[in-house]
Design a protein around this motif. Structure first.
Motif, mmCIF file in Angstrom:
data_model
loop_
_atom_site.group_PDB
_atom_site.id
_atom_site.type_symbol
_atom_site.label_atom_id
_atom_site.label_comp_id
_atom_site.label_asym_id
_atom_site.label_seq_id
_atom_site.Cartn_x
_atom_site.Cartn_y
_atom_site.Cartn_z
ATOM 1 N N PHE A 36 2.019 36.847 34.962
ATOM 2 C CA PHE A 36 0.669 36.603 34.477
ATOM 3 C C PHE A 36 0.387 37.497 33.279
ATOM 4 C CE2 PHE A 36 -3.888 37.843 34.719
ATOM 5 C CZ PHE A 36 -4.404 36.643 34.255
ATOM 6 N N THR A 37 0.030 36.883 32.169
ATOM 7 C CA THR A 37 -0.357 37.605 30.963
ATOM 8 C C THR A 37 -1.846 37.372 30.755
ATOM 9 O OG1 THR A 37 1.821 37.211 30.000
ATOM 10 C CG2 THR A 37 0.057 37.867 28.497
ATOM 11 N N PRO A 38 -2.655 38.429 30.826
ATOM 12 C CA PRO A 38 -4.102 38.254 30.652
ATOM 13 C C PRO A 38 -4.435 37.603 29.310
ATOM 14 C CG PRO A 38 -3.607 40.457 31.444
ATOM 15 C CD PRO A 38 -2.290 39.818 31.085
ATOM 16 N N THR A 39 -5.449 36.754 29.352
ATOM 17 C CA THR A 39 -5.883 36.052 28.144
ATOM 18 C C THR A 39 -6.997 36.797 27.426
ATOM 19 O OG1 THR A 39 -7.603 34.798 29.288
ATOM 20 C CG2 THR A 39 -5.393 33.833 29.241
ATOM 21 N N GLY A 40 -7.683 37.697 28.151
ATOM 22 C CA GLY A 40 -8.824 38.387 27.584
ATOM 23 C C GLY A 40 -10.138 37.701 27.906
ATOM 24 N N HIS A 41 -10.082 36.528 28.511
ATOM 25 C CA HIS A 41 -11.284 35.801 28.924
ATOM 26 C C HIS A 41 -11.402 35.991 30.437
ATOM 27 C CE1 HIS A 41 -14.096 32.551 29.654
ATOM 28 N NE2 HIS A 41 -14.319 32.520 28.339
ATOM 29 N N PRO A 42 -12.412 36.717 30.927
ATOM 30 C CA PRO A 42 -12.493 37.079 32.346
ATOM 31 C C PRO A 42 -12.415 35.901 33.314
ATOM 32 C CG PRO A 42 -14.197 38.238 31.103
ATOM 33 C CD PRO A 42 -13.551 37.263 30.163
ATOM 34 N N GLU A 43 -13.091 34.790 33.004
ATOM 35 C CA GLU A 43 -13.073 33.650 33.922
ATOM 36 C C GLU A 43 -11.686 33.012 33.986
ATOM 37 O OE1 GLU A 43 -15.418 34.069 31.592
ATOM 38 O OE2 GLU A 43 -17.290 34.254 32.704
ATOM 39 N N HIS A 62 0.586 25.242 48.078
ATOM 40 C CA HIS A 62 0.344 25.375 46.642
ATOM 41 C C HIS A 62 -0.742 24.446 46.125
ATOM 42 C CE1 HIS A 62 4.444 27.378 45.539
ATOM 43 N NE2 HIS A 62 3.922 27.875 46.640
ATOM 44 N N ALA A 63 -0.789 23.228 46.614
ATOM 45 C CA ALA A 63 -1.716 22.228 46.072
ATOM 46 C C ALA A 63 -3.164 22.704 46.115
ATOM 47 C CB ALA A 63 -1.571 20.905 46.789
ATOM 48 N N ALA A 64 -3.571 23.297 47.225
ATOM 49 C CA ALA A 64 -4.966 23.750 47.346
ATOM 50 C C ALA A 64 -5.279 24.822 46.308
ATOM 51 C CB ALA A 64 -5.228 24.270 48.751
ATOM 52 N N VAL A 65 -4.337 25.729 46.066
ATOM 53 C CA VAL A 65 -4.553 26.782 45.072
ATOM 54 C C VAL A 65 -4.571 26.177 43.675
ATOM 55 C CG1 VAL A 65 -3.625 28.917 44.072
ATOM 56 C CG2 VAL A 65 -3.577 28.563 46.554
ATOM 57 N N TYR A 66 -3.633 25.281 43.377
ATOM 58 C CA TYR A 66 -3.604 24.639 42.061
ATOM 59 C C TYR A 66 -4.906 23.889 41.800
ATOM 60 C CZ TYR A 66 1.483 25.438 41.875
ATOM 61 O OH TYR A 66 2.725 25.998 41.849
ATOM 62 N N GLU A 67 -5.405 23.176 42.809
ATOM 63 C CA GLU A 67 -6.658 22.435 42.648
ATOM 64 C C GLU A 67 -7.828 23.379 42.389
ATOM 65 O OE1 GLU A 67 -6.933 20.019 46.151
ATOM 66 O OE2 GLU A 67 -5.326 18.687 45.476
ATOM 67 N N ASP A 68 -7.860 24.505 43.085
ATOM 68 C CA ASP A 68 -8.936 25.471 42.880
ATOM 69 C C ASP A 68 -8.858 26.095 41.489
ATOM 70 O OD1 ASP A 68 -11.238 26.974 43.907
ATOM 71 O OD2 ASP A 68 -9.885 28.699 43.755
ATOM 72 N N VAL A 69 -7.658 26.440 41.046
ATOM 73 C CA VAL A 69 -7.475 27.004 39.706
ATOM 74 C C VAL A 69 -7.891 25.967 38.662
ATOM 75 C CG1 VAL A 69 -5.745 27.780 38.017
ATOM 76 C CG2 VAL A 69 -5.704 28.676 40.359
ATOM 77 N N HIS A 70 -7.480 24.719 38.848
ATOM 78 C CA HIS A 70 -7.855 23.655 37.914
ATOM 79 C C HIS A 70 -9.376 23.495 37.862
ATOM 80 C CE1 HIS A 70 -8.532 19.447 36.644
ATOM 81 N NE2 HIS A 70 -7.597 19.749 35.766
ATOM 82 N N ARG A 71 -10.019 23.519 39.023
ATOM 83 C CA ARG A 71 -11.482 23.396 39.096
ATOM 84 C C ARG A 71 -12.145 24.546 38.329
ATOM 85 N NH1 ARG A 71 -11.893 23.714 44.372
ATOM 86 N NH2 ARG A 71 -10.901 21.716 44.566
ATOM 87 N N SER A 72 -11.645 25.757 38.524
ATOM 88 C CA SER A 72 -12.214 26.924 37.839
ATOM 89 C C SER A 72 -12.035 26.832 36.324
ATOM 90 C CB SER A 72 -11.558 28.213 38.340
ATOM 91 O OG SER A 72 -11.829 28.417 39.690
ATOM 92 N N LEU A 77 -14.159 25.643 30.843
ATOM 93 C CA LEU A 77 -14.142 24.860 29.601
ATOM 94 C C LEU A 77 -15.429 24.064 29.421
ATOM 95 C CD1 LEU A 77 -10.473 23.553 29.581
ATOM 96 C CD2 LEU A 77 -11.495 25.188 27.994
ATOM 97 N N THR A 78 -15.958 23.519 30.498
ATOM 98 C CA THR A 78 -17.206 22.761 30.428
ATOM 99 C C THR A 78 -18.352 23.650 29.977
ATOM 100 O OG1 THR A 78 -16.426 21.264 32.149
ATOM 101 C CG2 THR A 78 -18.802 21.322 31.754
ATOM 102 N N ALA A 79 -18.359 24.886 30.456
ATOM 103 C CA ALA A 79 -19.421 25.820 30.073
ATOM 104 C C ALA A 79 -19.387 26.116 28.576
ATOM 105 C CB ALA A 79 -19.290 27.111 30.872
ATOM 106 N N LEU A 80 -18.223 26.001 27.960
ATOM 107 C CA LEU A 80 -18.122 26.243 26.519
ATOM 108 C C LEU A 80 -18.861 25.173 25.720
ATOM 109 C CD1 LEU A 80 -14.381 27.291 26.195
ATOM 110 C CD2 LEU A 80 -16.395 28.779 26.117
ATOM 111 N N ASP A 81 -19.030 23.990 26.313
ATOM 112 C CA ASP A 81 -19.739 22.901 25.629
ATOM 113 C C ASP A 81 -21.253 23.050 25.706
ATOM 114 O OD1 ASP A 81 -17.406 21.657 24.884
ATOM 115 O OD2 ASP A 81 -17.339 20.361 26.641
#
Length: 91
Positions: A36-43, A62-72, A77-81
């Motif tokens: 994991f390389t931090p992006t600098g964006h906390p969320e 894995h699927a449940a974690v991937y889905e949660d990460v995707h949701r987050s 990204l939606t908040a950026l709009d």
């Protein structure tokens, strides 16, 4: 439309080889080596920071974690709009 059979990656049929169903899929979970390389964006960092925890966890979890990460990430990204609170005129 018929579904494709659940065959191993090499295309062989375990039943035809005399193996019990699922015999090839019962191996112990192996480390994924996710770095994991931090992006600098906390969320974004909080969401992506969950992925290395999957090392050694069975793939079925894995699927449940991937889905949660995707949701987050989608929410981030939606908040950026949305409107920037700093753009509101003073009252």
């Amino acid at each position: 439309m018929s579904e494709a059979p659940d065959l191993p990656f090499d295309g062989t049929d375990p039943a035809a080889a005399g193996e019990p169903a699922g015999a090839r899929w019962e191996a112990e979970p192996q480390p994924l080596g996710v770095e994991f390389t931090p992006t600098g964006h906390p969320e974004v960092d909080a969401a992506l920071g969950r992925l290395p925890a999957l090392d050694g966890v069975p793939a079925s979890a894995h699927a449940a974690v991937y889905e949660d990460v995707h949701r987050s990430l989608t929410a981030t990204l939606t908040a950026l709009d949305g409107p920037d609170p700093q753009d509101d005129p003073p009252r």
